[in-house]
Motif scaffolding. Sequence first.
Motif, mmCIF file in Angstrom:
data_model
loop_
_atom_site.group_PDB
_atom_site.id
_atom_site.type_symbol
_atom_site.label_atom_id
_atom_site.label_comp_id
_atom_site.label_asym_id
_atom_site.label_seq_id
_atom_site.Cartn_x
_atom_site.Cartn_y
_atom_site.Cartn_z
ATOM 1 N N ASN A 195 0.816 -1.222 0.000
ATOM 2 C CA ASN A 195 0.000 0.000 0.000
ATOM 3 C C ASN A 195 0.849 1.270 0.000
ATOM 4 O OD1 ASN A 195 -2.782 -1.324 0.687
ATOM 5 N ND2 ASN A 195 -1.342 -2.164 2.181
ATOM 6 N N GLN A 231 0.761 3.841 -1.794
ATOM 7 C CA GLN A 231 -0.065 5.024 -2.047
ATOM 8 C C GLN A 231 -0.823 5.478 -0.795
ATOM 9 O OE1 GLN A 231 -0.920 1.883 -2.742
ATOM 10 N NE2 GLN A 231 -2.965 1.751 -1.840
ATOM 11 N N ALA A 232 -0.967 4.616 0.175
ATOM 12 C CA ALA A 232 -1.728 4.954 1.388
ATOM 13 C C ALA A 232 -0.845 5.533 2.487
ATOM 14 C CB ALA A 232 -2.442 3.713 1.919
ATOM 15 N N ASP A 233 0.472 5.514 2.285
ATOM 16 C CA ASP A 233 1.387 6.014 3.309
ATOM 17 C C ASP A 233 1.191 7.509 3.489
ATOM 18 O OD1 ASP A 233 3.401 5.878 5.203
ATOM 19 O OD2 ASP A 233 4.994 6.174 3.730
ATOM 20 N N GLY A 284 -1.640 8.832 4.028
ATOM 21 C CA GLY A 284 -2.971 9.175 3.533
ATOM 22 C C GLY A 284 -3.937 9.437 4.663
#
Length: 181
Positions: free
Chosen positions: A162, A164-166, A168
């Motif tokens: 994930n 892209q979620a770091d 987020g």
Amino acid sequence: MLASRGQLRASFLRWALLTVPLCLLGLIPGAIWNADTAWFQALEKPAIFPPGAVFGIVWTTLYVLMGLAFALVCAAWGARGRTAAIVVFLVQLVLNFLWTPVFFGAFEITGGLAVIGVVALLVAMATLLFWKIRTLAGVLMLPYLAWVLFAGVLNFQFLQLNPQADGGFADSPADRVRIAD
């Protein structure tokens, strides 16, 4: 021998009445920041991710074992390295408590990985220091060390799955409200 076995046992029990609840305070961050967020639910989970109920059981057990190990060391008055062991243990405990708000509260997977990496090193150091003071204290720390290493692997796999979620903020009002140009 300056103290009787009964006095030593009483000293350990008095310390345990302080150290076990101190360690159990680690359950509080998990009650505040936890896996019930939309951000965490949206993450792809690693194949080795255990069922949610496991975490409460494991952490409660580990905090009790840690508290007992800490009590053994605290009760070892005059032992060489006692002060260093206590300091290392307390620093790792504070960082342990910090991981949850970093990972679940700030949505920082990389930050969580950094924190857990330092925690793992400090737990290994505390385990060795405890072992030198009281072998049983070192043994009681081994399950915690194993779990922290496992949690570090999980944290790393969450980052791999994930990226892209770091950092987020899927749960923030700003992510739910979009203002048109």
